[in-house]
Enzyme design. Structure first.
Site, PDB file in Angstrom:
ATOM      1  N   GLU A   1       0.798  -1.233   0.000  1.00 44.42           N
ATOM      2  CA  GLU A   1       0.000   0.000   0.000  1.00 44.42           C
ATOM      3  C   GLU A   1       0.831   1.284   0.000  1.00 44.42           C
ATOM      4  O   GLU A   1       0.564   2.211   0.769  1.00 44.42           O
ATOM      5  CB  GLU A   1      -0.969  -0.017   1.199  1.00 44.42           C
TER       6      GLU A   1
ATOM      7  N   GLU B   1      -6.387 -10.663  -1.303  1.00 46.35           N
ATOM      8  CA  GLU B   1      -7.179 -10.437  -0.077  1.00 46.35           C
ATOM      9  C   GLU B   1      -8.671 -10.337  -0.394  1.00 46.35           C
ATOM     10  O   GLU B   1      -9.389  -9.489   0.158  1.00 46.35           O
ATOM     11  CB  GLU B   1      -6.708  -9.149   0.623  1.00 46.35           C
TER      12      GLU B   1
HETATM   13  O1  9MR Z   1      -7.402  -8.091   8.663  1.00 43.35           O
HETATM   14  C1  9MR Z   1      -6.317  -7.433   9.270  1.00 43.35           C
HETATM   15  C2  9MR Z   1      -6.709  -6.948  10.656  1.00 43.35           C
HETATM   16  O2  9MR Z   1      -6.945  -8.063  11.504  1.00 43.35           O
HETATM   17  C3  9MR Z   1      -5.619  -6.065  11.245  1.00 43.35           C
HETATM   18  O3  9MR Z   1      -6.061  -5.495  12.458  1.00 43.35           O
HETATM   19  C4  9MR Z   1      -5.249  -4.954  10.258  1.00 43.35           C
HETATM   20  C5  9MR Z   1      -4.062  -4.122  10.768  1.00 43.35           C
HETATM   21  O4  9MR Z   1      -2.895  -4.898  10.861  1.00 43.35           O
HETATM   22  O5  9MR Z   1      -4.905  -5.504   9.010  1.00 43.35           O
HETATM   23  C6  9MR Z   1      -5.927  -6.251   8.408  1.00 43.35           C
HETATM   24  O6  9MR Z   1      -5.477  -6.751   7.161  1.00 43.35           O
HETATM   25  C7  9MR Z   1      -5.176  -5.775   6.176  1.00 43.35           C
HETATM   26  C8  9MR Z   1      -3.976  -6.272   5.388  1.00 43.35           C
HETATM   27  O7  9MR Z   1      -2.915  -6.547   6.253  1.00 43.35           O
HETATM   28  C9  9MR Z   1      -3.576  -5.285   4.320  1.00 43.35           C
HETATM   29  N1  9MR Z   1      -4.669  -4.935   3.457  1.00 43.35           N
HETATM   30  C10 9MR Z   1      -5.916  -4.549   4.141  1.00 43.35           C
HETATM   31  C11 9MR Z   1      -6.319  -5.613   5.156  1.00 43.35           C
HETATM   32  C12 9MR Z   1      -7.647  -5.274   5.810  1.00 43.35           C
HETATM   33  O8  9MR Z   1      -7.542  -4.088   6.531  1.00 43.35           O
END
Ligand code: 9MR
Length: 383
Positions: free
Chosen positions: A172, A289
């Site tokens: 990102e 994802e």
């Molecule tokens: O699903 C993930 C959530 O449990 C965490 O709190 C969050 C922060 O680390 O990240 C979420 O996963 C993200 C992923 O790592 C990157 N793309 C977006 C995902 C959803 O927010």
């Protein structure tokens, strides 16, 4: 009995009875009611097997707490997927909780579970502006940031060297609202400490740490045909082009695919651009994802919402898997019972209604999205 206890017992029954995993009596009855008579969804009917028949991988993001505690969850993972990714366990904050201390129990557990079930693992992720440890802000400076980045990538990448299918090296890095012509997220602490070169630097370091892993750039908000996503898509493709031109080691584009059943935008030329762009740079593409939010739908009926969600899976994957660029499709989670989208923040329109974004419902019964996903593999060309 609370609902949670009931669920746990129901899950226990399925496993204890040794029935084909997802068809404990209750789960089976539910599945039948919703989907007609479901054919076998394990073995040759599993996502992994249908994906493999087309030369692809089917996967999901794993919650390591469930991996430790939930037998049904483990069983579903082992039966359905041939690649896994940690939803959180390999992130910076999770693996380096203190400047001098690394923590690998959760990530080790994921990798050994995957390996003992013949599955591959994606690494997610080395460099992101989120999920940083608490010590980060007070400790990292322009002077030491490069060393911290190298230590982190070499240590975490080294730990799993040779065992990772692909690493999301930078996650990102594009954020149009920051206003730079190149679209880079200048508000990221990594950008602020190291400037725009942190990206190429991270990929070169990752190649050294694990030469066999496919190095991936992963981002979201680049899927729909609308002005905002078109800008981000163009910035992502430009970044990849610049990296390739600079000789930076990069092998794949990860398209996160957090989709929205209530979106007024559609899929079409934008996805084609993305896939053509990646192919012309020699990059593989992974859907990393996938999930579909449904809280914006003004319909309460679960079956109707499930159909809308499945429709998005079908439409999106129909286009994404049309050519041969996409080699893997992973959903962000397994069951609707455990999805980031049911965090309060993500249920804005209907905070009282659980979202149903994933291929399995909260009883681990396959949802219409499961069948849409499986059909999308079936309809794809061999690669
Ligand atoms: O699903 C993930 C959530 O449990 C965490 O709190 C969050 C922060 O680390 O990240 C979420 O996963 C993200 C992923 O790592 C990157 N793309 C977006 C995902 C959803 O927010």
């Amino acid at each position: 009995m609370t609902r949670r206890e009931w669920l746990r017992r129901a899950a226990g029954t399925v496993v204890a009875a040794g029935l084909p995993a997802l068809f404990g009596r209750r789960a089976g009855a539910l599945a039948k009611r919703r989907h007609g008579n479901p054919d076998n969804i394990t073995g040759r009917g599993s996502l992994a097997s249908r994906a493999a028949a087309r030369g692809m991988l089917a996967g999901a993001a794993v919650d390591t707490r469930l991996l430790r505690t939930d037998d049904t969850y483990r069983q579903v993972l082992a039966e359905q997927y041939n690649i896994l990714v940690g939803e959180n366990c390999m992130k910076f904050g999770a693996t380096q909780p203190r400047p001098e201390t690394y923590y690998f129990n959760d990530a080790d557990g994921l990798v050994s579970f995957a390996e003992s079930n013949g599955m591959k693992v994606r690494g997610h992720n080395f460099v992101w502006h989120e999920a940083l440890p608490e010590w980060f802000a007070g400790t990292v400076t322009k002077e030491n940031a490069e060393k911290i980045l190298v230590d982190h990538i070499m240590t975490v990448g080294g730990r799993f060297k040779g065992r990772i299918h692909s690493w999301d090296v930078v996650n990102e890095a594009i954020w149009i609202p920051d206003g730079r012509p190149d679209g880079l997220r200048s508000s990221s602490p990594w950008f602020q400490m190291l400037g725009p070169d942190y990206i190429d630097f991270a990929y070169r370091t990752a190649r050294e740490a694990d030469p066999k892993a496919l190095l991936t750039y992963n981002d979201y908000g680049i899927e729909y045909d609308n002005g905002e996503e078109a800008k981000k898509r163009a910035a992502v493709l430009d970044l990849l082009k610049r990296m390739k031109a600079a000789g930076t080691p990069i092998d794949a584009l990860g398209v996160q695919s957090h989709l929205n059943a209530a979106s007024t935008s559609g899929f079409g030329s934008g996805l084609r651009e993305l896939l053509d762009g990646a192919r012309s740079l020699g990059l593989q593409v992974f859907v990393t994802e996938l999930d579909v939010k449904d809280d914006g739908l003004e319909v309460d009926d679960v079956a109707k919402r499930d159909e809308a969600v499945a429709g998005v899976y079908r439409d999106y994957l129909g286009r994404m898997l049309e050519g041969r660029e996409v080699k893997a499709v992973l959903t962000w989670g397994v069951s609707d019972a455990h999805t980031w989208l049911n965090g309060a923040k993500w249920r804005e329109k209907h905070p009282d209604r659980e979202q149903r974004p994933l291929p399995f419902d909260d009883q681990y019964s396959p949802t219409p999205a499961f069948f849409a996903l499986r059909e999308s593999f079936d309809n794809a060309k061999r690669r």
